[in-house]
Design a protein around this motif. Structure first.
Motif, PDB file in Angstrom:
ATOM      1  N   UNK A 238      46.916  37.387  36.637  1.00 35.18           N
ATOM      2  CA  UNK A 238      45.579  37.256  36.930  1.00 35.18           C
ATOM      3  C   UNK A 238      44.804  38.514  37.601  1.00 35.18           C
ATOM      4  N   UNK A 239      45.505  39.596  37.421  1.00 31.86           N
ATOM      5  CA  UNK A 239      45.502  40.779  38.218  1.00 31.86           C
ATOM      6  C   UNK A 239      44.405  41.967  37.930  1.00 31.86           C
ATOM      7  N   UNK A 240      44.620  42.016  35.853  1.00 30.87           N
ATOM      8  CA  UNK A 240      43.722  42.547  35.349  1.00 30.87           C
ATOM      9  C   UNK A 240      42.170  42.116  35.194  1.00 30.87           C
ATOM     10  N   UNK A 241      42.091  40.661  35.359  1.00 29.42           N
ATOM     11  CA  UNK A 241      40.841  40.334  35.565  1.00 29.42           C
ATOM     12  C   UNK A 241      40.097  40.314  37.037  1.00 29.42           C
ATOM     13  N   UNK A 242      41.458  40.229  38.112  1.00 27.54           N
ATOM     14  CA  UNK A 242      40.281  39.688  38.545  1.00 27.54           C
ATOM     15  C   UNK A 242      40.187  42.374  39.730  1.00 27.54           C
ATOM     16  N   UNK A 243      40.645  42.885  39.409  1.00 26.04           N
ATOM     17  CA  UNK A 243      40.760  44.531  39.209  1.00 26.04           C
ATOM     18  C   UNK A 243      39.247  44.311  38.790  1.00 26.04           C
ATOM     19  N   UNK A 244      38.942  43.830  37.578  1.00 25.78           N
ATOM     20  CA  UNK A 244      38.075  44.250  36.125  1.00 25.78           C
ATOM     21  C   UNK A 244      36.841  43.694  36.951  1.00 25.78           C
ATOM     22  N   UNK A 245      36.850  42.764  37.449  1.00 25.59           N
ATOM     23  CA  UNK A 245      36.015  41.697  38.161  1.00 25.59           C
ATOM     24  C   UNK A 245      35.517  42.129  39.508  1.00 25.59           C
ATOM     25  N   UNK A 246      36.025  42.891  40.531  1.00 26.52           N
ATOM     26  CA  UNK A 246      35.897  43.498  41.741  1.00 26.52           C
ATOM     27  C   UNK A 246      36.151  41.893  42.508  1.00 26.52           C
ATOM     28  N   UNK A 247      37.200  41.134  41.851  1.00 31.66           N
ATOM     29  CA  UNK A 247      37.546  39.840  42.917  1.00 31.66           C
ATOM     30  C   UNK A 247      38.395  40.398  44.135  1.00 31.66           C
ATOM     31  N   UNK A 248      39.492  41.705  43.877  1.00 27.41           N
ATOM     32  CA  UNK A 248      40.311  42.241  44.458  1.00 27.41           C
ATOM     33  C   UNK A 248      39.916  44.438  43.996  1.00 27.41           C
ATOM     34  N   UNK A 249      39.767  45.043  45.406  1.00 25.72           N
ATOM     35  CA  UNK A 249      40.065  46.373  44.776  1.00 25.72           C
ATOM     36  C   UNK A 249      41.411  47.025  44.508  1.00 25.72           C
ATOM     37  N   UNK A 250      42.192  46.670  44.879  1.00 23.88           N
ATOM     38  CA  UNK A 250      43.666  47.182  44.360  1.00 23.88           C
ATOM     39  C   UNK A 250      44.650  45.867  44.286  1.00 23.88           C
ATOM     40  N   UNK A 251      46.033  46.595  44.287  1.00 24.13           N
ATOM     41  CA  UNK A 251      46.991  45.712  43.506  1.00 24.13           C
ATOM     42  C   UNK A 251      48.227  46.982  44.481  1.00 24.13           C
ATOM     43  N   UNK A 252      49.107  46.275  44.359  1.00 21.81           N
ATOM     44  CA  UNK A 252      50.621  47.147  44.566  1.00 21.81           C
ATOM     45  C   UNK A 252      51.382  46.645  43.247  1.00 21.81           C
ATOM     46  N   UNK A 253      52.045  47.958  42.806  1.00 20.22           N
ATOM     47  CA  UNK A 253      53.549  47.368  42.245  1.00 20.22           C
ATOM     48  C   UNK A 253      54.545  48.583  41.715  1.00 20.22           C
TER      49      UNK A 253
END
Length: 368
Positions: A238-253
């Motif tokens: 779900x990270x890509x859509x979360x970043x794309x929609x602004x649900x999240x600002x960042x991730x780590x990997x």
């Protein structure tokens, strides 16, 4: 007739009858009882000898070998078909198939087709899925010993990680999974984890207030808080859509995941702080393991161990390729000159959670 003649006739008749009773055919021989007994014993001995010969001949015939059980298992994988861990899964399955002469088949299901990691781990515990490759991060929710890998900045580099994983201490961690209805088979490499964001990040201060996706465990959540960010647990898919929609600002990997998921398209700022080096783990369901005999268990375990070098080589190649690709695509890569600032900020996490892993942390320190 006088009385004298009558007596003479009776006497004559008696003599004839006596002679008839005592007489017989002189050509008919009488059988000796002793000779009959001897003949019977000889026949019995002959019969016994024949039976022994027949039994011996039967025993010399080769008994057909018992045919071993055949199995068809499933292995769940989150990543794409060409990802290094997926390729290693397939290599492991091929080794098992070859060494069992096709009797044991393991089908690999990539791209989270059987579910995301946490859901798959639950199914592995229940025996619904036979094998999976998972990050050690979510394993902490099923076995707290694996939380040690989420502690920040405890490894210097990849060599340091593998010095530990291939030690007795690393093997003991795999064995500890038995208490969670899983069998740890082998570790795979996953490189270093770095932060990436949709907003520019050039220093630790730039993480302040950002909503950062993390793997679901208490240490990761506390780490984000220590660095001034807001932890947001979320499934990897779900990270890509979360970043794309602004649900999240960042991730780590790591680099390969950053590239293969195309997260660099929606989060083009990647800062190389290397806060965690969390290995991958290849595990089997205890339910699956228990139906195998000892010989098959050893076969599968050795195949897993023999797939490690294959995975590490593929990982190193893909990591270098991924870095080139994201740089070429325009991602901004930020080097961290002094990681001690980050380590100091994260030290409260070590203080809070480190004591329960003291023995393991000492072992990690000893192989530095």
């Amino acid at each position: 007739m006088s009385k004298k003649w009558i007596l003479l006739s009776v006497a004559t008749l008696l003599v004839v009858l006596v002679l008839a009773a005592c007489g017989g055919d002189s050509n008919v021989s009488q059988e000796d009882p002793t000779e009959a007994t001897d003949n019977t014993a000889d026949e019995a001995a002959d019969n016994t000898a024949n039976e022994e010969e027949n039994n011996e001949a039967g025993n010399n015939e080769a008994e057909p070998a018992e045919e071993k059980e055949s199995y068809q298992f499933r292995l769940a994988e989150t990543h794409a078909p060409d990802y290094p861990t997926t390729l290693a899964d397939k290599h492991f399955a091929e080794l098992v198939g070859e060494r069992s002469d096709g009797r044991i088949t393991i089908d690999v299901f990539p791209s989270a087709s059987l579910g995301e990691e946490s859901a798959v781990l639950e199914q592995v515990q229940l025996g619904s899925i036979d094998f999976t490759r998972t990050s050690a991060g979510p394993m902490a929710e099923f076995n707290e010993d694996f939380g040690v890998f989420s502690l920040p900045y405890i490894f210097d580099d990849d060599d340091h990680v593998w010095n530990f994983l291939l030690s007795e201490h690393g093997d003991n961690l795999l064995k500890s999974l038995e208490s969670s209805n899983m069998m740890g088979l082998a570790y795979y490499s996953s490189g270093a984890r770095h932060f990436y964001s949709s907003e520019p990040i050039n220093s630790l201060e730039d993480l302040e207030g950002q909503k950062i996706r993390v793997q679901q465990n208490a240490i990761n959540i506390d780490l984000m808080n220590a660095l001034g960010a807001s932890a947001t647990p979320m499934d990897f898919g779900e990270v890509f859509s979360g970043l794309q929609t602004g649900v999240i600002d960042a991730a780590e990997n790591n680099y390969p995941s950053y590239y293969s998921t195309r997260h660099f398209e929606v989060a083009p700022y990647y800062i190389l702080d290397g806060h965690q080096r969390v290995p991958e783990v290849l595990v089997a369901s205890s339910s699956t393991w228990e139906i195998l005999d000892e010989e098959d268990q050893e076969l599968i375990k050795q195949a897993a161990i023999d797939s490690i070098d294959f995975q590490r080589e593929n990982w190193a190649e893909f990591e270098a390729f991924a870095e080139e690709e994201v740089r070429a695509a325009g991602a901004t890569i930020i080097e961290v000159d002094d990681v001690s600032v980050w380590q100091e900020a994260a030290s409260t996490v070590i203080d809070e959670h480190g004591e329960q892993y003291r023995e393991v942390l000492d072992a990690i320190e000893s192989v530095r």
